[in-house]
Design an enzyme around this catalytic site. Structure first.
Site, PDB file in Angstrom:
ATOM      1  N   HIS A  61      -7.237  17.648 -23.935  1.00 36.49           N
ATOM      2  CA  HIS A  61      -7.000  17.246 -25.350  1.00 36.49           C
ATOM      3  C   HIS A  61      -7.406  18.238 -26.509  1.00 36.49           C
ATOM      4  CE1 HIS A  61      -6.300  13.539 -23.578  1.00 36.49           C
ATOM      5  NE2 HIS A  61      -7.411  12.954 -23.736  1.00 36.49           N
ATOM      6  N   ASP A  98     -13.014  16.358 -18.655  1.00 37.18           N
ATOM      7  CA  ASP A  98     -12.239  14.964 -19.240  1.00 37.18           C
ATOM      8  C   ASP A  98     -11.560  15.132 -20.560  1.00 37.18           C
ATOM      9  OD1 ASP A  98     -11.688  12.191 -19.182  1.00 37.18           O
ATOM     10  OD2 ASP A  98     -13.338  12.017 -20.714  1.00 37.18           O
ATOM     11  N   LYS A 104      -3.130  12.554 -16.489  1.00 39.40           N
ATOM     12  CA  LYS A 104      -4.372  13.200 -16.346  1.00 39.40           C
ATOM     13  C   LYS A 104      -5.342  12.762 -15.468  1.00 39.40           C
ATOM     14  CE  LYS A 104      -7.617  13.549 -19.432  1.00 39.40           C
ATOM     15  NZ  LYS A 104      -8.630  12.558 -19.634  1.00 39.40           N
ATOM     16  N   HIS A 135      -2.270  12.652 -23.608  1.00 41.75           N
ATOM     17  CA  HIS A 135      -1.727  11.368 -24.574  1.00 41.75           C
ATOM     18  C   HIS A 135      -2.140  12.075 -25.997  1.00 41.75           C
ATOM     19  CE1 HIS A 135      -6.006  10.047 -24.891  1.00 41.75           C
ATOM     20  NE2 HIS A 135      -5.881   9.425 -25.911  1.00 41.75           N
ATOM     21  N   LYS A 138       0.120  11.784 -30.244  1.00 39.09           N
ATOM     22  CA  LYS A 138      -0.404  11.316 -31.459  1.00 39.09           C
ATOM     23  C   LYS A 138       0.235  12.074 -32.449  1.00 39.09           C
ATOM     24  CE  LYS A 138      -5.004  10.449 -29.595  1.00 39.09           C
ATOM     25  NZ  LYS A 138      -6.218   9.343 -30.204  1.00 39.09           N
ATOM     26  N   ASP A 185       1.026  -1.302  -0.052  1.00 42.13           N
ATOM     27  CA  ASP A 185      -0.013   0.047  -0.038  1.00 42.13           C
ATOM     28  C   ASP A 185       1.002   1.184   0.093  1.00 42.13           C
ATOM     29  OD1 ASP A 185      -1.952   2.115   1.019  1.00 42.13           O
ATOM     30  OD2 ASP A 185      -3.206   0.574   0.840  1.00 42.13           O
ATOM     31  N   GLU A 188     -16.882  10.564 -30.171  1.00 38.96           N
ATOM     32  CA  GLU A 188     -16.641   9.112 -29.678  1.00 38.96           C
ATOM     33  C   GLU A 188     -18.207   8.494 -29.847  1.00 38.96           C
ATOM     34  OE1 GLU A 188     -13.733   8.420 -26.419  1.00 38.96           O
ATOM     35  OE2 GLU A 188     -14.641  10.152 -26.021  1.00 38.96           O
TER      36      GLU A 188
HETATM   37  P1  NDP Z   1      -7.466   1.973 -11.684  1.00 41.35           P
HETATM   38  O1  NDP Z   1      -8.455   2.468 -10.533  1.00 41.35           O
HETATM   39  O2  NDP Z   1      -7.976   0.756 -12.998  1.00 41.35           O
HETATM   40  O3  NDP Z   1      -6.091   1.502 -11.079  1.00 41.35           O
HETATM   41  C1  NDP Z   1      -5.454   2.207  -9.949  1.00 41.35           C
HETATM   42  C2  NDP Z   1      -4.198   1.601  -9.761  1.00 41.35           C
HETATM   43  O4  NDP Z   1      -3.653   2.226  -8.498  1.00 41.35           O
HETATM   44  C3  NDP Z   1      -4.234   0.040  -9.467  1.00 41.35           C
HETATM   45  O5  NDP Z   1      -3.057  -0.467 -10.067  1.00 41.35           O
HETATM   46  C4  NDP Z   1      -4.203   0.233  -7.949  1.00 41.35           C
HETATM   47  O6  NDP Z   1      -3.768  -1.009  -7.177  1.00 41.35           O
HETATM   48  C5  NDP Z   1      -3.514   1.496  -7.489  1.00 41.35           C
HETATM   49  N1  NDP Z   1      -3.644   1.751  -6.262  1.00 41.35           N
HETATM   50  C6  NDP Z   1      -4.650   2.591  -5.920  1.00 41.35           C
HETATM   51  N2  NDP Z   1      -4.687   2.990  -4.455  1.00 41.35           N
HETATM   52  C7  NDP Z   1      -3.435   2.544  -4.103  1.00 41.35           C
HETATM   53  C8  NDP Z   1      -2.785   2.282  -2.847  1.00 41.35           C
HETATM   54  N3  NDP Z   1      -3.505   3.079  -1.946  1.00 41.35           N
HETATM   55  N4  NDP Z   1      -1.790   1.716  -2.812  1.00 41.35           N
HETATM   56  C9  NDP Z   1      -1.053   0.913  -3.621  1.00 41.35           C
HETATM   57  N5  NDP Z   1      -1.704   1.135  -5.286  1.00 41.35           N
HETATM   58  C10 NDP Z   1      -3.007   1.765  -5.101  1.00 41.35           C
HETATM   59  O7  NDP Z   1      -7.289   3.534 -12.587  1.00 41.35           O
HETATM   60  P2  NDP Z   1      -6.823   3.475 -14.169  1.00 41.35           P
HETATM   61  O8  NDP Z   1      -5.766   2.680 -14.503  1.00 41.35           O
HETATM   62  O9  NDP Z   1      -8.108   3.705 -14.876  1.00 41.35           O
HETATM   63  O10 NDP Z   1      -6.397   5.048 -14.021  1.00 41.35           O
HETATM   64  C11 NDP Z   1      -5.004   5.545 -13.478  1.00 41.35           C
HETATM   65  C12 NDP Z   1      -4.744   7.150 -13.985  1.00 41.35           C
HETATM   66  O11 NDP Z   1      -4.598   7.072 -15.453  1.00 41.35           O
HETATM   67  C13 NDP Z   1      -5.711   7.990 -13.380  1.00 41.35           C
HETATM   68  O12 NDP Z   1      -4.939   9.231 -13.232  1.00 41.35           O
HETATM   69  C14 NDP Z   1      -6.570   8.156 -14.563  1.00 41.35           C
HETATM   70  O13 NDP Z   1      -7.398   9.427 -14.440  1.00 41.35           O
HETATM   71  C15 NDP Z   1      -5.603   8.208 -15.637  1.00 41.35           C
HETATM   72  N6  NDP Z   1      -6.354   7.616 -17.129  1.00 41.35           N
HETATM   73  C16 NDP Z   1      -6.979   6.567 -17.373  1.00 41.35           C
HETATM   74  C17 NDP Z   1      -7.309   6.098 -18.316  1.00 41.35           C
HETATM   75  C18 NDP Z   1      -8.242   4.736 -18.641  1.00 41.35           C
HETATM   76  O14 NDP Z   1      -8.562   4.799 -19.861  1.00 41.35           O
HETATM   77  N7  NDP Z   1      -8.155   4.067 -17.822  1.00 41.35           N
HETATM   78  C19 NDP Z   1      -7.374   6.953 -19.468  1.00 41.35           C
HETATM   79  C20 NDP Z   1      -6.647   8.473 -19.400  1.00 41.35           C
HETATM   80  C21 NDP Z   1      -5.889   8.645 -18.094  1.00 41.35           C
HETATM   81  P3  NDP Z   1      -4.608  -2.101  -6.934  1.00 41.35           P
HETATM   82  O15 NDP Z   1      -5.630  -2.295  -7.991  1.00 41.35           O
HETATM   83  O16 NDP Z   1      -3.675  -3.393  -7.069  1.00 41.35           O
HETATM   84  O17 NDP Z   1      -5.168  -1.958  -5.842  1.00 41.35           O
HETATM   85  C1  BG6 Z   2      -9.171  10.136 -22.276  1.00 47.27           C
HETATM   86  C2  BG6 Z   2     -10.508  10.360 -21.804  1.00 47.27           C
HETATM   87  O1  BG6 Z   2      -8.266  10.909 -21.947  1.00 47.27           O
HETATM   88  O2  BG6 Z   2      -9.443  10.420 -24.059  1.00 47.27           O
HETATM   89  C3  BG6 Z   2     -11.596   9.189 -22.351  1.00 47.27           C
HETATM   90  O3  BG6 Z   2     -10.348  10.062 -20.325  1.00 47.27           O
HETATM   91  C4  BG6 Z   2     -11.594   9.280 -23.994  1.00 47.27           C
HETATM   92  O4  BG6 Z   2     -12.957   9.431 -22.001  1.00 47.27           O
HETATM   93  C5  BG6 Z   2     -10.092   9.238 -24.471  1.00 47.27           C
HETATM   94  O5  BG6 Z   2     -12.364   8.050 -24.388  1.00 47.27           O
HETATM   95  C6  BG6 Z   2     -10.276   9.226 -25.883  1.00 47.27           C
HETATM   96  O6  BG6 Z   2      -8.786   9.081 -26.553  1.00 47.27           O
HETATM   97  P1  BG6 Z   2      -8.768   8.643 -28.078  1.00 47.27           P
HETATM   98  O7  BG6 Z   2      -7.066   8.420 -28.312  1.00 47.27           O
HETATM   99  O8  BG6 Z   2      -9.486   7.377 -28.099  1.00 47.27           O
HETATM  100  O9  BG6 Z   2      -9.424   9.721 -28.971  1.00 47.27           O
END
Ligand code: NDP
Ligand code: BG6
Length: 469
Positions: free
Chosen positions: A238, A233, A146, A176, A180, A91, A214
């Site tokens: 973007h 978002d 982000k 991201h 691109k 953690d 989208e």
């Molecule tokens: P998730 O909730 O899927 O993953 C979060 C991660 O953080 C997990 O690996 C989790 O570990 C870890 N975590 C959270 N709290 C703790 C803690 N206290 N200690 C240790 N590990 C912890 O989030 P996403 O992957 O969706 O998003 C991650 C980031 O990327 C965010 O900032 C999001 O806004 C950004 N983002 C995400 C996108 C997407 O499409 N998913 C697109 C653009 C940006 P565990 O699960 O093992 O607990």
């Molecule tokens: C992410 C947003 O940053 O960009 C999503 O959180 C969105 O909501 C995505 O779907 C779009 O990315 P792309 O590259 O598929 O246009």
């Protein structure tokens, strides 16, 4: 190799906070596979997450994530990549996690790591402080996903916290879209083609539109999205980054700081959104999505009319639209030019020619189209649109995905494709009135181009140019 002023030494380790999360699965592991394939990944990759996974389970998950996007992945690439992976299970609130991270980096002989924060934004400050608690802030750079803040004050506060631990040049903020190829091409297209520069201003350009549409809805991210909405978002980040690249002045040189300077200047010249020039929408059915409040007024669509009060752009409307569950998956920028000053050939009473356009496709089938006028065959001097179009994949070959390029840059130490804090703050300043006075949210049907209320943003004689994929 000579480094430009803002470039930094190559990293010797990649630490992935959030290595078990959704972003890691969908984007980061496939990107690592491609970096390994091209020889650009030459460092250990250390995941840190809470899940009680063994190293084998971690590798298996990474492997499955790669196969999901690369079904024919090559074992000669996959095997060495799996060898690089290591998981620290713990953690972030436990100091032992940080002691173990430091010991692991020491074991690898690392002096300069990349710390990638693929974690909930609420955890960015804690992770930065904990890195400092074991003195790792002096040995590398952080990459922050982000969203960077929720509004201008929270973005400033987050930055102050990060800046108390890492200097600005070692904070890489991901957007991201900046990774691109098609978005980066806006810079090259504008500043490598002398034929465009003389007409790229208020004298010749009538309006500019940027649409990011989208077809998907919130796709299982309902609880995240309902706390965010389309403006935070994608519009603030973007979309405004694309606007900055279309509108900015040429940078003074090739160093990354010159590019950031011009983006800051053009965003500073943009007036904050007038709430009267904002329309928000929500697709019918959004409130039934898992994780979404049943009475949610969060927008899944936003359109706005922006102004850039500069010598180049004063008086030119910049129309922007973003939305989920729309008709086509596309990101497109359309630059519309004024009609000719006088129509020479209208004696026959034929239709007035359409205006010239340059359409940049920044999403699917990326490329550019010039919409020009040519004589319609027949006895009259009528004209019709002819398109001069290029598809970049066909003309230039396949290009790398955004996350591959950005992860590669973070490891290489190149800040050019990351967002600088002053640009981020300017973009929050621009959208802040839309957050403070959002107005009503108008329903629209899935598969449409959003609520018809968006038409009221248009000046007389203007219309939306809908992208077609
Ligand atoms: P998730 O909730 O899927 O993953 C979060 C991660 O953080 C997990 O690996 C989790 O570990 C870890 N975590 C959270 N709290 C703790 C803690 N206290 N200690 C240790 N590990 C912890 O989030 P996403 O992957 O969706 O998003 C991650 C980031 O990327 C965010 O900032 C999001 O806004 C950004 N983002 C995400 C996108 C997407 O499409 N998913 C697109 C653009 C940006 P565990 O699960 O093992 O607990
Ligand atoms: C992410 C947003 O940053 O960009 C999503 O959180 C969105 O909501 C995505 O779907 C779009 O990315 P792309 O590259 O598929 O246009």
């Amino acid at each position: 190799m000579m480094l430009l002023d803002s470039e930094q030494p190559r990293a010797d380790a990649l630490v992935l906070f959030g290595a078990t999360g959704d972003l890691a699965k969908r984007k980061l592991f496939p990107a690592l596979y491609h970096l390994e394939r091209t020889g650009a990944l030459d460092v250990p990759v250390i995941g840190v997450a809470r899940s009680d996974w063994t190293d084998d389970a971690f590798c298996q998950n990474a492997h499955d994530a790669i196969i999901a996007s690369e079904p024919h992945a090559d074992a000669a690439v996959m095997d060495p990549l799996m060898e690089r992976l290591d998981l620290i299970q713990g953690d972030y609130a436990e100091q032992s996690t940080w002691e173990e991270l430091r010991a692991t980096l020491d074991r690898h002989g690392s002096k300069n790591a990349v710390y990638y924060m693929a974690i909930p934004p609420s955890m960015f400050p804690e992770v930065a402080r904990r890195l400092a608690s074991v003195d790792l802030n002096h040995r590398g750079r952080i990459v922050v996903e982000k969203p960077f803040g929720r509004d201008l004050p929270s973005a400033q506060e987050l930055n102050a916290t990060l800046a108390s631990v890492f200097p600005e040049e070692r904070i890489f903020r991901i957007d991201h879209y900046l990774g691109k190829e098609s978005v980066e091409d806006l810079l090259v297209f504008r500043f490598s083609n002398t034929l465009l520069e003389p007409i790229w201003n208020r004298r010749y350009v009538r309006s500019v539109q940027v649409t990011m549409s989208e077809t998907i809805g919130v796709e299982g991210r309902g609880s995240f999205y309902d706390g965010v909405g389309a403006i935070r978002d994608v519009l603030q980040n973007h979309l405004l980054q694309v606007v900055a690249l279309l509108a900015m002045e040429p940078p003074a040189g090739s160093d990354a700081q010159f590019l950031q300077d011009e983006k800051t200047k053009v965003m500073a010249a943009m007036t904050a959104i007038d709430p009267a020039h904002l329309v928000r929408g929500q697709y019918v059915g959004y409130r039934d999505e898992p994780g979404v409040e049943t009475d949610s007024s969060v927008e899944t669509f936003a359109a706005a009319r922006l102004e850039i009060d500069s010598w180049r752009w004063a008086g030119v409307p910049w129309y922007v639209r973003v939305g989920k569950a729309l008709t086509e998956p596309a990101t497109e920028a359309v630059v519309e030019f004024h009609s000719p000053p006088r129509l020479l050939f209208d004696e026959a009473g034929g239709p007035a020619p359409d205006r010239n356009l340059v359409r940049f496709r920044l999403g699917n089938s990326d490329g550019v189209t010039f919409a020009l006028q040519a004589k319609t065959p027949g006895p009259h001097l009528d004209s019709q649109e002819v398109d001069i179009s290029v598809d970049f994949a066909a003309a230039l070959g396949e290009r790398s995905e955004a996350y591959e390029r950005l992860l590669g840059d973070a490891i290489a130490g190149s800040p050019r494709r990351f967002a600088r804090q002053d640009v981020v703050e300017q973009t929050w300043r621009v959208v802040q009135p839309a957050l403070d006075e959002p107005g009503p949210v108008h329903p629209y049907f899935r598969g449409s181009w959003g609520p018809s209320e968006a038409d009221r943003l248009l000046a007389d004689g203007d219309h939306w140019y809908d992208p077609s994929s």
